[in-house]
Scaffold this motif. Structure first.
Motif, PDB file in Angstrom:
ATOM      1  N   GLU A  26     -25.206  -3.173  81.192  1.00 31.70           N
ATOM      2  CA  GLU A  26     -26.114  -3.029  80.051  1.00 31.70           C
ATOM      3  C   GLU A  26     -27.566  -3.056  80.514  1.00 31.70           C
ATOM      4  O   GLU A  26     -28.281  -2.092  80.346  1.00 31.70           O
ATOM      5  CB  GLU A  26     -25.874  -4.160  79.039  1.00 31.70           C
ATOM      6  N   SER A  27     -28.001  -4.201  81.043  1.00 32.30           N
ATOM      7  CA  SER A  27     -29.363  -4.273  81.552  1.00 32.30           C
ATOM      8  C   SER A  27     -29.356  -5.187  82.762  1.00 32.30           C
ATOM      9  O   SER A  27     -29.131  -6.371  82.634  1.00 32.30           O
ATOM     10  CB  SER A  27     -30.307  -4.785  80.477  1.00 32.30           C
ATOM     11  N   ASN A  28     -29.577  -4.599  83.880  1.00 31.50           N
ATOM     12  CA  ASN A  28     -29.457  -5.286  85.151  1.00 31.50           C
ATOM     13  C   ASN A  28     -30.837  -5.411  85.779  1.00 31.50           C
ATOM     14  O   ASN A  28     -31.437  -4.411  86.150  1.00 31.50           O
ATOM     15  CB  ASN A  28     -28.505  -4.468  86.043  1.00 31.50           C
ATOM     16  N   PRO A  29     -31.393  -6.620  85.885  1.00 26.66           N
ATOM     17  CA  PRO A  29     -32.726  -6.749  86.476  1.00 26.66           C
ATOM     18  C   PRO A  29     -32.771  -6.345  87.956  1.00 26.66           C
ATOM     19  O   PRO A  29     -33.835  -6.027  88.459  1.00 26.66           O
ATOM     20  CB  PRO A  29     -33.036  -8.238  86.330  1.00 26.66           C
ATOM     21  N   TYR A  30     -31.618  -6.357  88.593  1.00 22.40           N
ATOM     22  CA  TYR A  30     -31.600  -6.058  90.032  1.00 22.40           C
ATOM     23  C   TYR A  30     -31.123  -4.649  90.317  1.00 22.40           C
ATOM     24  O   TYR A  30     -30.684  -4.359  91.408  1.00 22.40           O
ATOM     25  CB  TYR A  30     -30.703  -7.064  90.756  1.00 22.40           C
ATOM     26  N   ARG A  31     -31.163  -3.775  89.324  1.00 20.95           N
ATOM     27  CA  ARG A  31     -30.557  -2.448  89.536  1.00 20.95           C
ATOM     28  C   ARG A  31     -31.410  -1.606  90.466  1.00 20.95           C
ATOM     29  O   ARG A  31     -32.646  -1.725  90.508  1.00 20.95           O
ATOM     30  CB  ARG A  31     -30.355  -1.744  88.204  1.00 20.95           C
ATOM     31  N   SER A  32     -30.727  -0.734  91.195  1.00 12.95           N
ATOM     32  CA  SER A  32     -31.425   0.164  92.100  1.00 12.95           C
ATOM     33  C   SER A  32     -31.847   1.412  91.328  1.00 12.95           C
ATOM     34  O   SER A  32     -31.549   1.562  90.152  1.00 12.95           O
ATOM     35  CB  SER A  32     -30.507   0.539  93.250  1.00 12.95           C
ATOM     36  N   ARG A  33     -32.549   2.297  92.033  1.00 12.54           N
ATOM     37  CA  ARG A  33     -33.026   3.505  91.362  1.00 12.54           C
ATOM     38  C   ARG A  33     -31.847   4.361  90.900  1.00 12.54           C
ATOM     39  O   ARG A  33     -31.826   4.895  89.808  1.00 12.54           O
ATOM     40  CB  ARG A  33     -33.904   4.287  92.322  1.00 12.54           C
ATOM     41  N   LYS A  34     -30.849   4.469  91.784  1.00 12.00           N
ATOM     42  CA  LYS A  34     -29.663   5.265  91.452  1.00 12.00           C
ATOM     43  C   LYS A  34     -28.932   4.687  90.235  1.00 12.00           C
ATOM     44  O   LYS A  34     -28.494   5.431  89.358  1.00 12.00           O
ATOM     45  CB  LYS A  34     -28.704   5.287  92.640  1.00 12.00           C
ATOM     46  N   GLN A  35     -28.828   3.377  90.236  1.00  9.49           N
ATOM     47  CA  GLN A  35     -28.140   2.741  89.109  1.00  9.49           C
ATOM     48  C   GLN A  35     -28.900   2.986  87.814  1.00  9.49           C
ATOM     49  O   GLN A  35     -28.302   3.205  86.769  1.00  9.49           O
ATOM     50  CB  GLN A  35     -28.027   1.238  89.348  1.00  9.49           C
ATOM     51  N   ARG A  36     -30.232   2.951  87.910  1.00  6.75           N
ATOM     52  CA  ARG A  36     -31.024   3.168  86.711  1.00  6.75           C
ATOM     53  C   ARG A  36     -30.831   4.592  86.185  1.00  6.75           C
ATOM     54  O   ARG A  36     -30.663   4.819  84.992  1.00  6.75           O
ATOM     55  CB  ARG A  36     -32.504   2.941  86.996  1.00  6.75           C
ATOM     56  N   GLN A  37     -30.805   5.539  87.143  1.00  3.30           N
ATOM     57  CA  GLN A  37     -30.631   6.937  86.732  1.00  3.30           C
ATOM     58  C   GLN A  37     -29.282   7.135  86.058  1.00  3.30           C
ATOM     59  O   GLN A  37     -29.165   7.784  85.021  1.00  3.30           O
ATOM     60  CB  GLN A  37     -30.753   7.858  87.953  1.00  3.30           C
ATOM     61  N   GLU A  38     -28.263   6.539  86.661  1.00  6.00           N
ATOM     62  CA  GLU A  38     -26.922   6.672  86.096  1.00  6.00           C
ATOM     63  C   GLU A  38     -26.858   6.046  84.697  1.00  6.00           C
ATOM     64  O   GLU A  38     -26.310   6.625  83.765  1.00  6.00           O
ATOM     65  CB  GLU A  38     -25.920   5.983  87.013  1.00  6.00           C
ATOM     66  N   TRP A  39     -27.469   4.864  84.587  1.00  6.77           N
ATOM     67  CA  TRP A  39     -27.486   4.173  83.292  1.00  6.77           C
ATOM     68  C   TRP A  39     -28.194   5.017  82.243  1.00  6.77           C
ATOM     69  O   TRP A  39     -27.781   5.112  81.097  1.00  6.77           O
ATOM     70  CB  TRP A  39     -28.195   2.833  83.451  1.00  6.77           C
ATOM     71  N   GLU A  40     -29.282   5.685  82.661  1.00  7.03           N
ATOM     72  CA  GLU A  40     -30.084   6.471  81.732  1.00  7.03           C
ATOM     73  C   GLU A  40     -29.253   7.626  81.160  1.00  7.03           C
ATOM     74  O   GLU A  40     -29.274   7.889  79.952  1.00  7.03           O
ATOM     75  CB  GLU A  40     -31.296   7.017  82.467  1.00  7.03           C
ATOM     76  N   VAL A  41     -28.500   8.290  82.039  1.00  8.78           N
ATOM     77  CA  VAL A  41     -27.653   9.402  81.584  1.00  8.78           C
ATOM     78  C   VAL A  41     -26.604   8.898  80.605  1.00  8.78           C
ATOM     79  O   VAL A  41     -26.401   9.463  79.526  1.00  8.78           O
ATOM     80  CB  VAL A  41     -26.983  10.089  82.788  1.00  8.78           C
ATOM     81  N   LYS A  42     -25.968   7.794  80.967  1.00 13.39           N
ATOM     82  CA  LYS A  42     -24.922   7.227  80.103  1.00 13.39           C
ATOM     83  C   LYS A  42     -25.507   6.828  78.755  1.00 13.39           C
ATOM     84  O   LYS A  42     -24.919   7.084  77.703  1.00 13.39           O
ATOM     85  CB  LYS A  42     -24.330   5.984  80.766  1.00 13.39           C
ATOM     86  N   ALA A  43     -26.686   6.197  78.805  1.00  4.05           N
ATOM     87  CA  ALA A  43     -27.296   5.717  77.565  1.00  4.05           C
ATOM     88  C   ALA A  43     -27.665   6.885  76.662  1.00  4.05           C
ATOM     89  O   ALA A  43     -27.502   6.818  75.446  1.00  4.05           O
ATOM     90  CB  ALA A  43     -28.533   4.883  77.881  1.00  4.05           C
ATOM     91  N   LEU A  44     -28.139   7.973  77.268  1.00  5.83           N
ATOM     92  CA  LEU A  44     -28.496   9.135  76.454  1.00  5.83           C
ATOM     93  C   LEU A  44     -27.263   9.782  75.846  1.00  5.83           C
ATOM     94  O   LEU A  44     -27.289  10.269  74.725  1.00  5.83           O
ATOM     95  CB  LEU A  44     -29.256  10.152  77.300  1.00  5.83           C
ATOM     96  N   LEU A  45     -26.156   9.774  76.620  1.00  6.94           N
ATOM     97  CA  LEU A  45     -24.915  10.380  76.106  1.00  6.94           C
ATOM     98  C   LEU A  45     -24.401   9.630  74.887  1.00  6.94           C
ATOM     99  O   LEU A  45     -23.828  10.221  73.989  1.00  6.94           O
ATOM    100  CB  LEU A  45     -23.846  10.369  77.192  1.00  6.94           C
ATOM    101  N   GLU A  46     -24.601   8.316  74.885  1.00  8.37           N
ATOM    102  CA  GLU A  46     -24.087   7.567  73.743  1.00  8.37           C
ATOM    103  C   GLU A  46     -25.220   7.080  72.841  1.00  8.37           C
ATOM    104  O   GLU A  46     -25.172   5.983  72.312  1.00  8.37           O
ATOM    105  CB  GLU A  46     -23.196   6.423  74.187  1.00  8.37           C
ATOM    106  N   LYS A  47     -26.199   7.936  72.689  1.00  9.49           N
ATOM    107  CA  LYS A  47     -27.289   7.623  71.761  1.00  9.49           C
ATOM    108  C   LYS A  47     -26.717   7.578  70.342  1.00  9.49           C
ATOM    109  O   LYS A  47     -26.095   8.526  69.880  1.00  9.49           O
ATOM    110  CB  LYS A  47     -28.359   8.701  71.862  1.00  9.49           C
ATOM    111  N   VAL A  48     -26.962   6.470  69.669  1.00 14.59           N
ATOM    112  CA  VAL A  48     -26.401   6.303  68.319  1.00 14.59           C
ATOM    113  C   VAL A  48     -27.272   7.087  67.338  1.00 14.59           C
ATOM    114  O   VAL A  48     -28.493   6.975  67.387  1.00 14.59           O
ATOM    115  CB  VAL A  48     -26.380   4.809  67.953  1.00 14.59           C
ATOM    116  N   PRO A  49     -26.685   7.901  66.481  1.00 17.39           N
ATOM    117  CA  PRO A  49     -27.485   8.649  65.506  1.00 17.39           C
ATOM    118  C   PRO A  49     -28.264   7.718  64.584  1.00 17.39           C
ATOM    119  O   PRO A  49     -27.798   6.624  64.245  1.00 17.39           O
ATOM    120  CB  PRO A  49     -26.446   9.431  64.702  1.00 17.39           C
ATOM    121  N   ALA A  50     -29.457   8.181  64.194  1.00 20.27           N
ATOM    122  CA  ALA A  50     -30.348   7.319  63.410  1.00 20.27           C
ATOM    123  C   ALA A  50     -29.751   6.985  62.049  1.00 20.27           C
ATOM    124  O   ALA A  50     -30.021   5.924  61.499  1.00 20.27           O
ATOM    125  CB  ALA A  50     -31.691   8.009  63.235  1.00 20.27           C
TER     126      ALA A  50
END
Lengths: 612, 445
Positions: A488-512
């Protein structure tokens, strides 16, 4: 390690008697002397401390729907122990397992992971559906036990601050805490002396790693506050009203005097959003990718930052909006107004979902805790109130403060911080979901200027305070959730992990348009449309296909089946049904009257006698 | 003063070297995972959309026959082998992995009416319009040897179907009557008739192996016990049944493919009400075959499409069609339950995936976990209108689409008339007949 019979001193006397009959318990490495292994392996003393626990290895226990059955320990384990003693588990070496079966799970912990509300009544379902629901319920129960057991694996313990007997923790200074804690934690306390650019607003990123702050005179900076590495520092040459990180630390929204601007972490201006003008407060809804802006013109505007479209612009019809917060549980926006009300907004609805009259004067600050159950408000009447948000919207506790709080913030573990002039007060509760008790102050701190922004850092025991003299990061032991979830939110995440998380988060963006007061409503049975469909079906078919056929007496042996007796039997059944109906309606009436007589959770008032 | 601050050692959270996997600590506390339901819903919606994107069911077309394919048979031991008989009397054996024909036999003069394999997989039987039953070796003739049947039985009448017993050296043929044959003899052990009509197919029950079912053109389905000299019972429907198929998992369940565009799943013990009426085809259903799991079956229809039905649902889950596929005459579900074969009028055998969006080949454990998770999500949110709409959407050829519309109008008119009749007559005088009972004329024992 204590042996079990000794530890059971505080157990009920019945159990004592039972244990006294047995032989003295032995360690698992000791030789067994008698072949009948009675009184062996009574488990570790840890089990004794926990009064209520689930034992999932006993399938009977986990599958019984009756919860009280599980929690009653003293009666149940007696039998179980006897059974286990008859056939002890043995390994190849002949040693016994001192901790047989899976680890026990306290009921209260398992309760936290429950998702299905069994108290809610569903309409009468067909047997197939009912059995499927039952299967789902048992599955959910097993899952909650498993999730509760996984809590044993959590690595970190929360922080705490306790005074020695009689010592008031509110008297403890920041300097004392800094002196007492380790170097790494002491480094988290710092003061940025920025007197020149006026009162500061600040914001931590969702992982708690990054801090952004903006001063009234246009100073905007973002830094990795743990390593103290500066990401950018600019002057926007315009008043900064509020500042907020978007979904990751790479994007920064700044509400400037005229328009809303978005910068990246280098300080390069990416967008200037002119549809949002004269913005006073910003809130970011991370799972919906919505930036909510409250403006001087009285509009609440939702901007979808993933596609750059304005989702909704709602006119609050309450003048200048300068108090806003979000409910992290259901993404509803709370707006505080000058007439003392707090209104709850969703982008899907043009009108407020609810309006709560909180104060006699205007509302100065609003904050909602992470579980979404409590809301703290402070108003011009110098009062600080805590409201229950679960349906009733009733005040739980009230306190009058000498100065009144201008800023409020909840921490992840339910601590409440209030900024009053140049003082910050912090109150603590019993745990995560309990409201903070306003009688006893937990910590207090005086700053070098008036407070202008408050936020607890996620996953760190730190409270960031923006004030007219700069930015202060103060230590608040026990404020933050100690164990983060890496996905969910990892303070120690690497750049790659952040990028991967960003894609996943955008894919499951909850409709307004899914924002509503109860976010679990989507998974519940839609009873209303079910009944509507049923009605339509009956209308279309011309008859009710599920209706019970009227009672038709079966013909009896010859001579018994006269028309008179048939009619009599029929009448008997009809009368019985009629009586049942009347009985039910009477009971319902009684219940209604009782409910009307006693409104729940309200003190009896002297004016009640006039209620008819 | 006792104080403890939250202080994490980064070594516990960051991987040591770049060769290690990243550390991902988990905490399942619900407050750290807000919006669980809406996020799952969005995931389910995405999974459903992806399922439709990846729905590419057509795998291969096996061509080589010089006339319409009339019957298909699975090999009981080898997944890759398939046998097919055509309308010109030719039998071909195919290798599915190589997608080619490995053997061609000119078996009969006229149609090959039926084909079945022996349970051991060493030989197969064919019946044709030339009134013969022939037994062939599964392996081809060695070099220089003539292609000849092992045995030939010359009958008196035309045989229209054949099926082999699942455990013993016994087979059954149908035509004017149902004959039970011992493999070693040239005369049937027993012949069973009930009325005078031509019987179009006969099937052995795979579990209760002595039971047989047959369907005749006088609209009835007849059940037999091989151990008795007379048939058990029969059910008469509105229209003719083309073929039946027994459920391989539940001994008493069978499904009948009917001329009235519907399929009927019967419980053998209570024939007066079918367990389910399956309707979606817009023309006569010609063939039906169960999946080896017994949960679903596939049906072939004259409307140039095949459909997959769950056993307990009245509507189909899937429809397959191509531009070139004509009337589908025969269909088979392979023994690994992953593929479907259909033989059609225009001389081709087509191979389809049973799950249209399934990824073929070996899956990594992560892929497998992801598909399982998506499957569960789709199941959980299947009744939500958006998800349902996407999951149900199928493109249909114009002919089928317009026929569905037409039949919907006809059905609506019939229903309206019924409702009006019910409304305007004395209460109780017009009986309400359920859709299931409507098509059953009589049950005779």
């Amino acid at each position: 390690m204590e042996t079990a019979p000794e530890a059971s001193r505080d157990a009920p006397p019945k159990k004592d008697k039972f244990l006294a009959k047995k032989k003295k318990a032995r360690r698992y490495w000791e030789e067994e002397t008698t072949p009948t292994a009675a009184g062996v392996s009574l488990g570790p003393p840890r089990k004794k401390k926990r009064k209520r626990e689930l034992r999932p290895q006993n399938t009977k226990n986990t599958h019984t729907p009756n919860k009280s059955h599980i929690s009653k320990k003293p009666q149940v384990p007696k039998k179980r122990r006897e059974r286990r003693n008859l056939e002890p588990q043995r390994s190849l070496s002949g040693a016994q397992d001192p901790f047989p079966g899976p680890a026990p799970v306290p009921v209260s912990v398992a309760q936290k992971f429950r998702r299905i509300d069994k108290s809610r009544k569903l309409p009468h379902a067909k047997s197939k559906t009912r059995s499927r629901l039952e299967v789902a319920e048992t599955e959910e129960e097993e899952i909650s036990v498993k999730a509760a057991r996984s809590q044993l694996l959590l690595a970190e313990e929360p922080g705490f601050l306790e005074g020695e007997d009689g010592e008031d923790t509110a008297k403890i200074l920041q300097a004392d805490i800094v002196e007492a804690v380790d170097i790494a934690s002491a480094a988290k306390h710092f003061d940025l002396n920025l007197r020149q650019f006026g009162p500061y607003r600040l914001n931590y990123s969702r992982t708690g790693r990054h801090l952004a702050f903006g001063g009234r005179r246009g100073h905007v900076a973002a830094l990795d506050w743990v390593t103290k590495r500066l990401m950018c520092e600019i002057n926007v040459m315009e008043a900064v009203r509020d500042i907020r990180f978007l979904h990751s630390e790479a994007l920064l929204a700044v509400a400037q005097n005229r328009w809303l601007h978005i910068y990246d972490n280098q300080g390069i201006e990416l967008h200037c959003i002119r549809r949002c003008d004269r913005v006073t407060r910003l809130e970011f809804l991370p799972f919906h990718f919505l930036l909510a802006t409250a403006s001087e013109t009285g509009f609440l505007t939702y901007l979808d930052v993933s596609v750059g479209k304005i989702v909704a612009a709602l006119n609050a019809r309450a003048g200048r909006l300068s108090v806003m917060t979000q409910n992290p549980y259901n993404a509803v926006i709370h707006l505080g107004h000058s007439n003392g009300t707090v209104s709850l907004w969703s982008p899907a609805v043009k009108d407020p979902l609810a309006k709560i009259l909180c104060h006699r004067g205007g509302v100065r600050a609003v904050a909602v805790d992470s579980t979404g159950t409590h809301m703290a408000t402070s108003g011009l009447d110098h009062q600080l109130k805590i409201f229950d948000l679960r349906g009733t919207f009733q005040p739980l506790s009230t306190r009058t403060l000498p100065q009144g709080a201008g800023h409020l913030a909840f921490s992840q573990r339910g601590l409440l911080a209030a900024g009053m002039g140049d003082v910050v007060n912090i109150w603590a509760g019993q745990g995560k979901a309990s409201p903070p008790s306003l009688e006893q102050t937990y910590l207090t701190h005086r700053l070098s200027g008036h407070v202008h922004g408050l936020q607890f850092c996620p996953f760190e025991d730190v409270l960031g305070v923006g004030h007219s003299g700069g930015v202060t990061s103060m230590l608040v032991p026990g404020a933050a959730e100690p164990n983060f979830d890496g996905l969910e939110s990892n303070p120690y995440r690497s750049r790659k992990q952040r990028q991967e998380w960003e894609v996943k988060a955008l894919l499951e963006k909850v409709p307004a348009d899914l924002i509503c007061l109860d976010p679990r409503a989507l998974a519940e049975v839609d009873v209303i449309s079910l009944e509507q469909e049923k009605k339509e079906r009956i209308e279309r078919l011309g008859y009710d296909p599920e209706a019970k056929a009227p009672f038709q007496p079966r013909p009896k042996q010859k001579g018994r089946s006269s028309t008179a007796s048939l009619v009599k039997r029929k009448r008997k059944v009809m009368d019985e049904e009629h009586r049942d109906k009347v009985r039910q309606s009477l009971e319902q009436q009684l219940q209604k009257q009782e409910k009307a007589a006693k409104p729940m959770g309200v003190w009896p008032s002297a004016l009640d006698r006039f209620v008819r | 003063m006792k104080v403890k601050m939250l202080s994490r050692n980064p070594d516990n959270y960051v991987r040591e070297t770049k060769l290690d996997l990243q550390r991902v600590p988990r905490n399942y506390d619900p407050t750290l995972h807000p919006f669980e339901v809406p996020r799952e819903y969005v995931r389910a919606l995405n999974a459903t959309k992806l399922e439709r994107v990846f729905a590419k069911p057509f795998l291969a077309s096996l061509d080589g026959h010089r006339d319409g394919v009339n019957c298909l048979a699975k090999h009981p031991k080898s997944l890759a082998t398939v046998l097919s008989g055509a309308c010109d009397g030719e039998v071909r054996i195919w290798n599915l992995t190589k997608r080619n024909c490995i053997r061609t036999i000119q078996a009969h003069e006229g149609f090959v009416r039926g084909i079945c394999t022996r349970f051991c997989g060493t030989s197969f039987f064919t019946v044709g319009d030339d009134k013969t039953v022939k037994q062939w070796k599964m392996d081809g003739p060695s070099f220089g040897e003539e292609e000849e049947p092992l045995h030939t039985i010359l009958g008196k009448t035309v045989y229209t179907g054949i099926d082999h017993h699942w455990k013993e050296a016994v087979f059954a043929t149908c035509g004017q009557q149902v004959d039970i044959w011992d493999e070693q003899r040239t005369n049937p052990i027993c012949s069973m008739t009930w009325g005078f009509d031509s019987i179009s197919s006969v099937k052995f029950n795979p579990i209760e192996t002595f039971l047989l079912g047959s369907c005749a053109s006088d609209r009835n389905i007849v059940l037999y016990d091989m151990r008795q000299a007379t048939p058990l019972k029969k059910v008469i429907l509105d229209m003719r049944t083309n073929t039946i198929c027994w459920n391989p998992m539940e001994a008493f369940i069978f499904t009948a493919a009917n001329e009235d565009y519907n399929l009927y799943t019967f419980d053998m013990r209570a024939l007066d009400t079918p367990v389910m009426v399956h309707m979606d085809h817009v023309s006569a259903v010609l063939d039906v075959d169960y999946s080896p799991t017994g949960k679903e079956f596939v049906s072939a229809s004259f409307d140039k499409s095949i459909r997959i039905f769950p056993m307990d649902k009245s509507r189909s889950r899937e429809v397959y069609h191509t531009k070139r596929m004509q009337h589908v005459i025969c269909v088979k579900w392979t023994s690994d339950s992953k593929y479907i074969m259909c033989g059609s009028d225009e001389m081709n055998i087509r191979l389809w995936k049973a799950n249209a969006s399934e990824k073929l080949g070996v899956l990594t454990s992560r892929e497998k976990a992801a598909t399982d998770y998506n499957q569960k999500l789709k199941e959980k949110f299947q009744y939500h209108p958006h998800v349902k709409r996407i999951a149900r959407h199928r493109h249909l050829p114009k002919s089928i689409y317009s026929q569905i519309q037409e039949q919907r109008i006809m059905k609506e008119a019939r229903r309206r008339k019924e409702v009006n009749r019910l409304k305007h007559s004395k209460p109780g005088s017009v009986p309400i007949v359920s859709e299931r009972k409507k098509h059953i004329v009589a049950v005779v024992k």
